[in-house]
Each structure stands twice: as structure tokens, then as C-alpha cells.
Design a protein around this motif. Sequence first.
Motif, PDB file in Angstrom:
ATOM      1  N   UNK A  20       0.808  -1.209   0.000  1.00 57.74           N
ATOM      2  CA  UNK A  20       0.000   0.000   0.000  1.00 57.74           C
ATOM      3  C   UNK A  20       0.844   1.263   0.000  1.00 57.74           C
ATOM      4  N   UNK A  21       2.138   1.120  -0.149  1.00 56.40           N
ATOM      5  CA  UNK A  21       2.969   2.316  -0.143  1.00 56.40           C
ATOM      6  C   UNK A  21       2.757   3.087  -1.444  1.00 56.40           C
ATOM      7  N   UNK A  22       2.780   4.402  -1.318  1.00 53.42           N
ATOM      8  CA  UNK A  22       2.591   5.271  -2.468  1.00 53.42           C
ATOM      9  C   UNK A  22       3.933   5.855  -2.859  1.00 53.42           C
ATOM     10  N   UNK A  23       4.070   6.100  -4.137  1.00 60.37           N
ATOM     11  CA  UNK A  23       5.281   6.800  -4.544  1.00 60.37           C
ATOM     12  C   UNK A  23       5.074   8.305  -4.311  1.00 60.37           C
ATOM     13  N   UNK A  24       6.123   9.054  -4.440  1.00 54.27           N
ATOM     14  CA  UNK A  24       6.082  10.486  -4.170  1.00 54.27           C
ATOM     15  C   UNK A  24       5.031  11.176  -5.034  1.00 54.27           C
ATOM     16  N   UNK A  25       4.989  10.845  -6.304  1.00 59.68           N
ATOM     17  CA  UNK A  25       4.057  11.477  -7.229  1.00 59.68           C
ATOM     18  C   UNK A  25       2.614  11.262  -6.773  1.00 59.68           C
ATOM     19  N   UNK A  26       2.267  10.033  -6.437  1.00 65.16           N
ATOM     20  CA  UNK A  26       0.907   9.724  -5.995  1.00 65.16           C
ATOM     21  C   UNK A  26       0.550  10.481  -4.718  1.00 65.16           C
ATOM     22  N   UNK A  27       1.503  10.546  -3.813  1.00 67.90           N
ATOM     23  CA  UNK A  27       1.262  11.246  -2.547  1.00 67.90           C
ATOM     24  C   UNK A  27       1.020  12.737  -2.786  1.00 67.90           C
ATOM     25  N   UNK A  28       1.844  13.354  -3.598  1.00 64.41           N
ATOM     26  CA  UNK A  28       1.714  14.791  -3.851  1.00 64.41           C
ATOM     27  C   UNK A  28       0.409  15.086  -4.588  1.00 64.41           C
ATOM     28  N   UNK A  29       0.046  14.264  -5.555  1.00 66.43           N
ATOM     29  CA  UNK A  29      -1.211  14.461  -6.278  1.00 66.43           C
ATOM     30  C   UNK A  29      -2.387  14.359  -5.312  1.00 66.43           C
ATOM     31  N   UNK A  30      -2.333  13.412  -4.413  1.00 68.99           N
ATOM     32  CA  UNK A  30      -3.390  13.266  -3.412  1.00 68.99           C
ATOM     33  C   UNK A  30      -3.500  14.533  -2.558  1.00 68.99           C
ATOM     34  N   UNK A  31      -2.361  15.075  -2.142  1.00 67.37           N
ATOM     35  CA  UNK A  31      -2.358  16.295  -1.339  1.00 67.37           C
ATOM     36  C   UNK A  31      -2.878  17.493  -2.137  1.00 67.37           C
ATOM     37  N   UNK A  32      -2.528  17.565  -3.404  1.00 62.33           N
ATOM     38  CA  UNK A  32      -3.020  18.653  -4.261  1.00 62.33           C
ATOM     39  C   UNK A  32      -4.540  18.606  -4.329  1.00 62.33           C
ATOM     40  N   UNK A  33      -5.082  17.422  -4.503  1.00 64.15           N
ATOM     41  CA  UNK A  33      -6.537  17.281  -4.592  1.00 64.15           C
ATOM     42  C   UNK A  33      -7.238  17.685  -3.309  1.00 64.15           C
ATOM     43  N   UNK A  34      -6.548  17.600  -2.199  1.00 69.67           N
ATOM     44  CA  UNK A  34      -7.113  18.017  -0.912  1.00 69.67           C
ATOM     45  C   UNK A  34      -6.949  19.522  -0.705  1.00 69.67           C
ATOM     46  N   UNK A  35      -5.773  20.046  -1.008  1.00 67.63           N
ATOM     47  CA  UNK A  35      -5.424  21.429  -0.660  1.00 67.63           C
ATOM     48  C   UNK A  35      -5.903  22.486  -1.657  1.00 67.63           C
ATOM     49  N   UNK A  36      -5.962  22.136  -2.929  1.00 68.44           N
ATOM     50  CA  UNK A  36      -6.282  23.130  -3.951  1.00 68.44           C
ATOM     51  C   UNK A  36      -7.742  23.006  -4.379  1.00 68.44           C
ATOM     52  N   UNK A  37      -8.481  24.106  -4.209  1.00 69.31           N
ATOM     53  CA  UNK A  37      -9.884  24.104  -4.625  1.00 69.31           C
ATOM     54  C   UNK A  37     -10.080  24.839  -5.946  1.00 69.31           C
ATOM     55  N   UNK A  38      -9.199  25.765  -6.245  1.00 68.35           N
ATOM     56  CA  UNK A  38      -9.262  26.505  -7.506  1.00 68.35           C
ATOM     57  C   UNK A  38      -8.729  25.615  -8.624  1.00 68.35           C
ATOM     58  N   UNK A  39      -9.543  25.383  -9.653  1.00 69.70           N
ATOM     59  CA  UNK A  39      -9.169  24.458 -10.726  1.00 69.70           C
ATOM     60  C   UNK A  39      -7.883  24.876 -11.443  1.00 69.70           C
ATOM     61  N   UNK A  40      -7.745  26.147 -11.759  1.00 70.64           N
ATOM     62  CA  UNK A  40      -6.545  26.607 -12.463  1.00 70.64           C
ATOM     63  C   UNK A  40      -5.298  26.361 -11.618  1.00 70.64           C
ATOM     64  N   UNK A  41      -5.361  26.701 -10.334  1.00 71.25           N
ATOM     65  CA  UNK A  41      -4.212  26.486  -9.454  1.00 71.25           C
ATOM     66  C   UNK A  41      -3.928  25.000  -9.270  1.00 71.25           C
ATOM     67  N   UNK A  42      -4.986  24.200  -9.196  1.00 70.51           N
ATOM     68  CA  UNK A  42      -4.807  22.755  -9.057  1.00 70.51           C
ATOM     69  C   UNK A  42      -4.115  22.189 -10.304  1.00 70.51           C
ATOM     70  N   UNK A  43      -4.541  22.623 -11.473  1.00 74.05           N
ATOM     71  CA  UNK A  43      -3.923  22.153 -12.723  1.00 74.05           C
ATOM     72  C   UNK A  43      -2.451  22.546 -12.792  1.00 74.05           C
ATOM     73  N   UNK A  44      -2.148  23.764 -12.385  1.00 71.27           N
ATOM     74  CA  UNK A  44      -0.750  24.223 -12.392  1.00 71.27           C
ATOM     75  C   UNK A  44       0.063  23.423 -11.379  1.00 71.27           C
ATOM     76  N   UNK A  45      -0.495  23.184 -10.208  1.00 66.87           N
ATOM     77  CA  UNK A  45       0.202  22.409  -9.177  1.00 66.87           C
ATOM     78  C   UNK A  45       0.521  21.007  -9.689  1.00 66.87           C
ATOM     79  N   UNK A  53      12.235  16.431  -8.349  1.00 66.68           N
ATOM     80  CA  UNK A  53      13.217  15.360  -8.523  1.00 66.68           C
ATOM     81  C   UNK A  53      12.803  14.168  -7.651  1.00 66.68           C
ATOM     82  N   UNK A  54      13.573  13.098  -7.691  1.00 65.25           N
ATOM     83  CA  UNK A  54      13.214  11.872  -6.975  1.00 65.25           C
ATOM     84  C   UNK A  54      13.161  12.051  -5.454  1.00 65.25           C
ATOM     85  N   UNK A  55      13.745  13.143  -4.956  1.00 66.52           N
ATOM     86  CA  UNK A  55      13.707  13.433  -3.523  1.00 66.52           C
ATOM     87  C   UNK A  55      12.619  14.441  -3.159  1.00 66.52           C
ATOM     88  N   UNK A  56      11.868  14.886  -4.165  1.00 66.23           N
ATOM     89  CA  UNK A  56      10.774  15.811  -3.914  1.00 66.23           C
ATOM     90  C   UNK A  56      11.148  17.279  -3.987  1.00 66.23           C
TER      91      UNK A  56
END
Length: 85
Positions: A20-45, A53-56
Motif C-alpha cells: 500500500x505504499x505510495x510513490x512520491x508522485x501519488x502522494x503529492x497528487x493526493x495532497x493537491x486534490x485536498x489542498x487546492x480548490x481553484x481548478x486553475x491552481x490545481x492544474x498548475x500544481x 526530482x526523486x527526492x521531492x
Amino acid sequence: IKRLSNNDDFDLLIRDVPNKSKNLYEHVIEQINIEFTNKKEKDIAIYLVNYLDENGYFRENIFNLSQKINIEQDLLEKILQKLQK
């Protein structure tokens, strides 16, 4: 609780546990979907995640990137700061 008799049983038990471990990309995308409500800002994020990079770390020059994708540098910096929280 099942008692394990030896290491082989433990290996079998562990092998059946889903990964069930997530890679960095999946984790960040999940956080973006939680934190960003504005569609344009979410798309840019989400777009900015591709520059991590691989270390974030974001190592791209923000000015050059803003020119490349035709977005105001201030907006990119605002979104990046929100991502880094």
C-alpha cells in the motif's frame, strides 16, 4: 491470532499483505486534490509535480518555467509555496 511456527510461515504471511505504499508522485497528487480548490491552481500544481526530482525537490528555475508555460511568475511562486507546506 495465528501463531507462526517458523520463518517460512512469516514469509508467506508477509507476501500476502498488499503493498500500500505510495510513490512520491501519488502522494503529492493526493495532497493537491485536498489542498487546492481553484481548478486553475490545481492544474498548475499538478503540472509542477512533473518538475520534482526523486527526492521531492523543485529544482527548475521558476522564471524560466513561467515564461515557458506563459503563467505569471507570482502565481507559480504562490502555488509552489502552497505545495511546499
